[in-house]
Design a protein around this motif. Structure first.
Motif: not given
Length: 283
Positions: A19, A22, A56-57, A61, A64-65, A132, A137, A236-238
Motif C-alpha cells: 500500500q 502504491i 492489494t485488490t 485499490k 490507490h483511489g 473499494e 475482482r 487491480g491497482p497497477y
C-alpha cells in the motif's frame, strides 16, 4: 509528507508495504516519505476485513483511489498557482514541478479548496478518500508440479523437485510475492503429507501438541522454483491481482498425481501419510 489511513490489518503478508508502494508510485515520491497507519478506525472508518486475498485488490485499490484523488487536488492547486495546464505539472518529492520551478507543499495545500483541507497537529493538510468494496475482482491462477520418489517398503514420499507458476497480474513486490508462494507451497505440503488431527472416538484429540501433531520441518520442504506469468489485470491497482492463499490450492492435488504415477494407485485421502501410501502400494 504523505500519510495513509488504511482500515485493513497487516498480518505478515506485506500488505502495508504494498500500500505504501502504491501511494509512492501514484504521488511520484519516495517510499521513505510515505507513512501508514492501519487496523485503526481512527485512521479509516471501515474495512471489509483482512481476508479472502483483499490486501492489494480491495484495500490496496481503495488506497490507490485515494492517492489518485489527492494527486488530482495537488495538480489542480499547482495549475491555479502557476497558470499552466495540468499537463505541464509533474509531482515530485518536494511538491509540484512546473517547468524548472518547484511549488512547495505549503503553497499547494494553501491553494486547495477548504473543503479538502484539514487541520492536524503538524499543520494543515489535504485529505482525499478512496473506497473499494471488492464487487469486481479477478482471480489469481496457480499451477504446481512435483517430481517425487516413493519408497514402497515404507510408504515415505520424497519430493525431488517442486515448481510453481503463478498469475498475480502485475507483481507489486516480487520478493514478498515470492515469499507468499513459497509459504503457501510449504503449508500445502504440510496438509498434504503430514498434518492430521486424530480423535479417540469420543471427540477428544489424540494429537493435542506439536510433538504428536506432525508439521513439516525445514528438511521436509524442498526449494520451489517460482515463475510469475507476465500479465496485467484491468481491475487491480497497477494491474495487480491477489495472491495470498492461492498458492496453497494446487499442492495436494499435484502431490497426489505424482504419487499415483509413482506407485500406480491414486490416493484420495489426506494426509498422504506413510502408512496410507504403504497400504496403497499393496493394492
Amino acid at each position: 509528507p504523505y500519510h495513509i489511513g488504511s482500515g485493513t490489518a497487516e498480518f505478515g503478508n506485506g500488505t502495508t508495504t504494498v500500500q505504501a508502494q502504491i501511494v509512492a508510485s501514484a504521488m511520484s515520491t519516495e517510499l521513505s516519505r510515505v507513512s501508514l497507519r492501519h487496523g485503526d478506525t481512527d485512521a479509516a472508518a471501515y474495512d471489509t476485513g483482512a481476508f479472502a486475498s483483499a490486501g492489494t485488490t480491495v484495500a490496496g485499490k481503495a488506497v490507490h483511489g485515494a492517492a489518485l484523488r489527492l494527486r488530482e487536488l495537488l495538480v489542480e492547486a499547482a495549475t491555479t498557482l502557476s497558470g499552466r495546464d495540468a499537463a505541464d505539472v509533474r509531482l515530485c518529492p518536494d511538491g509540484a514541478l512546473v517547468d524548472a520551478t518547484v511549488i512547495g507543499f505549503g503553497d499547494l495545500i494553501a491553494a486547495v479548496d477548504a473543503e479538502h483541507r484539514q487541520e492536524s497537529a503538524t499543520g494543515p493538510r489535504v485529505v482525499a478518500t478512496g473506497i473499494e468494496r471488492g464487487d469486481l475482482r479477478s482471480i489469481a491462477f496457480n499451477v504446481q508440479a512435483f517430481r517425487v520418489a516413493v519408497n514402497t517398503e515404507t510408504g515415505a514420499v520424497a519430493i525431488l523437485q517442486s515448481v510453481h507458476a503463478a498469475d498475480a497480474g502485475t507483481v507489486m513486490n516480487p520478493q514478498q510475492c515470492l515469499g507468499q508462494v513459497e509459504g503457501g507451497v510449504a503449508q500445502g505440503i504440510g496438509s498434504a503429507l503430514y498434518e492430521e488431527i486424530m480423535l479417540d472416538g469420543k471427540g477428544v484429540p489424540l494429537t493435542p501438541v506439536l510433538r504428536t501433531y506432525r508439521v513439516p520441518q525445514m528438511a521436509d520442504i524442498p526449494v520451489t522454483e517460482v515463475m510469475f506469468a507476465e500479465t496485467s489485470d484491468r481491475l487491480g491497482p497497477y494491474g495487480a491481482k491477489s495472491m495470498s492463499e492461492s498458492p496453497f490450492n494446487p499442492v495436494a492435488a499435484a502431490l497426489a498425481n505424482a504419487i499415483r504415477r509413482a506407485i500406480g494407485t491414486r490416493p484420495y485421502e489426506t494426509p498422504m501419510s506413510r502408512d496410507r501410501i504403504w497400504r496403497l502400494g499393496r493394492t
